[in-house]
Design a protein around this motif. Structure first.
Motif, short mmCIF file in Angstrom:
data_model
loop_
_atom_site.label_atom_id
_atom_site.label_comp_id
_atom_site.label_asym_id
_atom_site.label_seq_id
_atom_site.Cartn_x
_atom_site.Cartn_y
_atom_site.Cartn_z
N GLU A 141 31.40 36.08 41.01
CA GLU A 141 31.74 35.61 39.67
C GLU A 141 32.46 36.68 38.86
OE1 GLU A 141 31.25 32.48 38.48
OE2 GLU A 141 30.67 32.03 40.54
N ASN A 171 26.44 27.46 34.11
CA ASN A 171 27.26 27.84 32.96
C ASN A 171 26.62 27.36 31.67
OD1 ASN A 171 30.07 28.66 34.30
ND2 ASN A 171 29.30 26.86 35.38
N ASN A 202 30.79 28.71 25.74
CA ASN A 202 31.21 30.02 25.22
C ASN A 202 30.77 30.23 23.78
OD1 ASN A 202 32.45 31.03 27.53
ND2 ASN A 202 34.40 30.03 27.07
N SER A 255 29.38 33.76 30.09
CA SER A 255 28.83 32.43 29.84
C SER A 255 28.38 31.77 31.14
CB SER A 255 29.88 31.55 29.14
OG SER A 255 31.04 31.45 29.94
N ARG A 256 27.89 32.57 32.04
CA ARG A 256 27.36 32.08 33.31
C ARG A 256 26.08 32.84 33.62
NH1 ARG A 256 32.64 32.61 33.88
NH2 ARG A 256 32.71 34.49 35.14
N GLU A 261 21.25 23.68 33.61
CA GLU A 261 22.11 23.81 32.43
C GLU A 261 21.56 22.99 31.27
OE1 GLU A 261 26.40 24.70 34.64
OE2 GLU A 261 25.89 22.65 33.99
#
Length: 690
Positions: free
Chosen positions: A236, A263, A266, A298-299, A319
């Protein structure tokens, strides 16, 4: 005698993840102690653990105890026979208890007399007879604070137990533990493969489980998780911080680790990363991703316990779980920013720090005043230190910190920056708690040091003042950690602070709260006492620490310099003789009650050796005075080590306890001066040379 590998596995409901590793290690340790006490030889022992099992494998365990001879002493021969030589009732009773006649008994002769003796050959018991009891005893000694019952059973354990497997090689050992009979049945993965498995042998344990999606080897499972996380992070374009506590907990939550990437939006990155990281790690056991600059991405990574045919469903579910938690953090952050930290000071009046020591508002005001004083002593900006001290606890009244207590201080820094406070003030709000734990970073600025020291000293003096000192392992106000923090900040940053001054300042601000007049000395002694543990962990010898503690230097940086000096001195070839000479001098001075007003009169120096020692003492004194002022104790003690030959010559040729009282008085004064020079550094008479 037969030797095989033994496997003992307890299959349970999901065990507490934060204590799984401890339980597994304790199970192995307890069983090892039991086997050793039972005289059952073995080569080594290995533990396994997963969420639903505790297991131990004993390598090359003997199938029976060792045979042994047991000597059983009977009554003394004088009491075993009467005047006619017939056995007494005491002798007959002892012989019957041992299954022999008195005539069959042997004799044991010692310096204290002669006794009847029976040497019994005791055959060792078989492992089958002993194992259930050993396993049961090992389980009962596990550190389980609240055991539970389940169903109608009366047995208790930390979680319900479903299977017990005890295999010796490929043989099943029959027995019962926690109300379960031993069998070959073990549990597979909860969702993959077979629900239960039949184990053919102890050596087939790991392979059999792995074929059913269970990695039972805790350390191997953790290594695999670490590798998966590191690899996924690299893919990543980021990095992952493998915090050991979190890694242990996740390892204890899964049996078949599969690392996935998820994720979040943002927009959540507008919230300080520490709050988001705390949410991900603390609440969800996720691993945040950071870019090469240390910024949050943002992961995030998470470790699943299943190998899904459709990983996207698992990712989507996680998520959905994290999004509300991040939304809460963002809401708290935006809400908190509507009020300044300074506007929250009044609310601290409603929060009690300690009944006798007042509210958090009282504590904040004390910290502010004390931080300003300390700042002046170390050359920091006292106004910034005072402002930071006043605001130091204000973030405790924010929504964010109330929801996520671990981010206190950190959020104070972010809110202070938002309010336009000076950077030194903002940073001090975070760094006031440093060092938070052993090995943690220290405050980076002098203003932060002043506030951190003020906070810790206010707590130390306050709690000592009201008499709530740490007792045993009970230290509810973390006073030991606070004392170590004070020492680390002063020593490692080489701050020119004297505990007498700063503890006295803290006491002045608190002295209307208690009547303990000895609190300053008690707190100083408590802080200095932490040096012992600190230096021992660094490998410094106890006698070196004692030699310095005996002089009770109250400037921590100076204390550390003395430790280094005495350590170097002890390694010198002349150190042993000088330490012995100092001990002899100390004994002579104590025995003759020599006081500080004894002075050397050069006109009374008669013998060449005492003249030589007196001259060398004057020369050394001139050499070491500037060294003492600079705290160069290595050089001071190196210089004093040159006195060895003169000291030996003095004791070999000069009668200290002369009949002439004037000569005796003068020679005692010379020894007092010698002792005084060494005591400028430490009491080297306490040094040992094994």
């Amino acid at each position: 005698m037969r030797n095989e590998n033994l496997l003992v596995e307890l299959g349970t409901e999901e065990l507490p993840p934060k204590s799984l590793k401890t339980l597994a290690q304790a199970f192995a340790d307890n069983l090892q102690q039991g086997l050793e006490a039972a005289d059952l030889p073995f080569e080594s022992i290995q533990w396994f653990a997963s969420p639903r099992r505790l297991a131990v494998k004993v390598h090359q365990l003997a199938n029976k105890q060792l045979d042994k001879k047991v000597e059983k002493r009977g009554p003394a021969v004088s009491a075993a026979f009467d005047d006619q030589g017939n056995p007494t009732k005491a002798a007959q009773g002892w012989a019957n208890a041992n299954g022999i006649t008195v005539e069959q008994a042997q004799r044991l002769s010692t310096d204290k007399g002669e006794w009847l003796l029976h040497v019994a050959n005791v055959s060792g018991k078989a492992l089958d007879e002993l194992l259930s009891g050993l396993v049961d005893a090992a389980l009962k000694k596990l550190p389980i604070p609240k055991p539970m019952r389940w169903g109608a059973k009366k047995t208790q354990f930390i979680r319900p137990v479903h299977t017990l497997c005890m295999l010796y090689g490929s043989d099943l050992i029959n027995g019962s533990v926690l109300g379960l009979n031993s069998s070959r049945t073990i549990q597979g993965h909860r969702f993959h493969g077979d629900k239960t498995l039949e184990l053919s042998s102890a050596d087939a344990y790991l392979e059999t489980l792995e074929q059913s999606f269970v990695l039972a080897d805790y350390n191997a499972r953790q290594q695999k998780i670490s590798q998966q996380l590191t690899s996924a992070a690299a893919n990543e374009g980021g990095r992952v911080e493998l915090e050991q506590d979190l890694l242990d907990e996740v390892t204890s939550l899964v049996e078949w680790p599969v690392t996935l990437v998820a994720n979040f939006e943002n927009e959540f990155l507008d919230v300080p990363k520490e709050a988001l990281i705390y949410t991900m790690k603390g609440d969800q056991k996720y691993f945040p991703l950071l870019d090469n600059n240390g910024n949050l991405m943002s992961r995030f990574l998470f470790v699943s316990n299943i190998e899904s045919r459709d990983p996207s469903q698992v990712i989507s579910g996680n998520e959905k779980v994290i999004r509300p938690r991040l939304s809460d953090a963002r809401f708290f952050f935006e809400t908190d920013k509507k009020r300044s930290l300074a506007s929250r000071l009044d609310s601290l009046e409603s929060v009690l720090f300690q009944k006798q020591l007042g509210t958090l508002a009282d504590k904040s005001r004390r910290i502010a005043k004390l931080a300003a004083k300390i700042a002046e002593r170390i050359g920091a900006n006292s106004e910034h230190a005072q402002r930071a001290g006043l605001l130091s606890k204000a973030d405790l009244m924010t929504e964010m910190v109330m929801e996520f207590p671990d981010v206190q201080g950190i959020m104070g820094m972010h809110y202070a920056n938002h309010d336009g406070e000076h950077a030194d003030v903002a940073n001090a709000l975070n760094e006031q708690y440093m060092p938070r734990f052993s090995g943690d970073d220290l405050p980076k600025s002098l203003v932060s040091c002043a506030v951190a020291l003020a906070d810790k000293l206010d707590t130390l003096v306050g709690i000592f003042g009201i008499g709530q000192l740490p007792k045993g392992d009970k230290d509810p106000f973390a006073l030991r950690r606070a004392a170590i923090g004070v020492l680390r900040i002063i020593v490692e940053l080489k701050l020119p602070l004297d505990l007498t001054d700063i503890v006295g300042d803290a006491n002045t601000l608190l002295n209307d709260k208690f009547e303990n007049q000895a609190v300053v000395e008690q707190v100083i002694d408590f802080i200095l006492g932490r040096f012992r543990t600190w230096y021992q962990e660094q490998g410094v010898e106890v006698d070196v620490i004692q030699a310095v503690l005996a002089r009770r230097p109250t400037r921590p940086a100076d204390f550390d310099a003395r430790i280094q000096g005495v350590t170097r001195f002890k390694a010198l070839p002349s150190a042993q003789a000088l330490a012995a000479a100092n001990k002899r001098v100390a004994n002579i001075l104590d025995k003759n009650q020599v006081t500080a007003d004894y002075t050397v009169d050069d006109s009374l120096l008669v013998e060449p050796q005492e003249k030589q020692l007196a001259t060398q003492l004057k020369n050394s004194k001139a050499q070491i005075l500037p060294l003492l002022q600079n705290g160069d104790y290595v050089a001071v003690l190196t210089e004093l080590s040159t006195l060895g030959e003169s000291i030996d010559g003095f004791f070999d040729n000069v009668m200290v306890m002369a009949d002439d009282q004037a000569l005796k008085h003068n020679r005692l004064a010379l020894l007092l001066e010698l002792r005084g020079l060494f005591l400028q550094c430490a009491d080297v008479s306490l040094l040992r040379h094994d």
